[in-house]
Design a protein around this motif. Sequence first.
Motif, PDB file in Angstrom:
ATOM      1  N   ARG A  30     -23.895  -2.349 -38.636  1.00  0.00           N
ATOM      2  CA  ARG A  30     -24.146  -2.713 -37.241  1.00  0.00           C
ATOM      3  C   ARG A  30     -25.641  -2.968 -37.040  1.00  0.00           C
ATOM      4  O   ARG A  30     -26.476  -2.177 -37.455  1.00  0.00           O
ATOM      5  CB  ARG A  30     -23.658  -1.601 -36.322  1.00  0.00           C
ATOM      6  CG  ARG A  30     -23.817  -1.903 -34.861  1.00  0.00           C
ATOM      7  CD  ARG A  30     -23.295  -0.731 -34.030  1.00  0.00           C
ATOM      8  NE  ARG A  30     -23.486  -0.977 -32.640  1.00  0.00           N
ATOM      9  CZ  ARG A  30     -22.621  -1.598 -31.849  1.00  0.00           C
ATOM     10  NH1 ARG A  30     -21.482  -2.017 -32.343  1.00  0.00           N
ATOM     11  NH2 ARG A  30     -22.874  -1.798 -30.577  1.00  0.00           N
ATOM     12  N   GLU A  48     -21.768  -6.537 -35.409  1.00  0.00           N
ATOM     13  CA  GLU A  48     -21.285  -5.477 -34.521  1.00  0.00           C
ATOM     14  C   GLU A  48     -20.443  -4.477 -35.314  1.00  0.00           C
ATOM     15  O   GLU A  48     -20.508  -3.289 -35.084  1.00  0.00           O
ATOM     16  CB  GLU A  48     -20.461  -6.059 -33.372  1.00  0.00           C
ATOM     17  CG  GLU A  48     -21.259  -6.938 -32.425  1.00  0.00           C
ATOM     18  CD  GLU A  48     -22.337  -6.163 -31.690  1.00  0.00           C
ATOM     19  OE1 GLU A  48     -22.122  -4.994 -31.352  1.00  0.00           O
ATOM     20  OE2 GLU A  48     -23.415  -6.740 -31.464  1.00  0.00           O
ATOM     21  N   THR A  49     -19.636  -5.014 -36.238  1.00  0.00           N
ATOM     22  CA  THR A  49     -18.786  -4.164 -37.076  1.00  0.00           C
ATOM     23  C   THR A  49     -18.519  -4.872 -38.397  1.00  0.00           C
ATOM     24  O   THR A  49     -18.600  -6.100 -38.467  1.00  0.00           O
ATOM     25  CB  THR A  49     -17.464  -3.819 -36.354  1.00  0.00           C
ATOM     26  OG1 THR A  49     -16.750  -2.854 -37.114  1.00  0.00           O
ATOM     27  CG2 THR A  49     -16.598  -5.034 -36.161  1.00  0.00           C
ATOM     28  N   GLY A  59     -19.487 -10.272 -35.395  1.00  0.00           N
ATOM     29  CA  GLY A  59     -20.702 -10.133 -34.607  1.00  0.00           C
ATOM     30  C   GLY A  59     -20.958 -11.333 -33.731  1.00  0.00           C
ATOM     31  O   GLY A  59     -20.150 -12.261 -33.662  1.00  0.00           O
TER      32      GLY A  59
END
Length: 101
Positions: A30, A48-49, A59
């Motif tokens: 992240r 993001e993940t 993301g």
Amino acid sequence: MHQHIEWDDPGKTSVSEYFKNDPNHDAPRRGDILSARYQNRIVRVKVETYREDEGVSVGSVAAILDAHGHRFKTHGKLSLDDIVRLPDDKRAIEHWDEDEK
């Protein structure tokens, strides 16, 4: 929901190919910024993940650039802040050819 993108093949700039024999290469986390190619543009994605079972980062698009470093808000069907899935095999090492500057 994420934007479906047909990423360009990274070819000689493939991150997967470059690090294939490096056991210390970590999976994206992240906040990491990754690069890929989309319709001959450089796209930076803020992670993001990371889905390790799929080998995919999810993301937002942080930047869209051409080979000269010019920035764009959109390109094709891709826009800044779009949420995208970026498979590991489509990640690219970002470099600038001196001839293109």
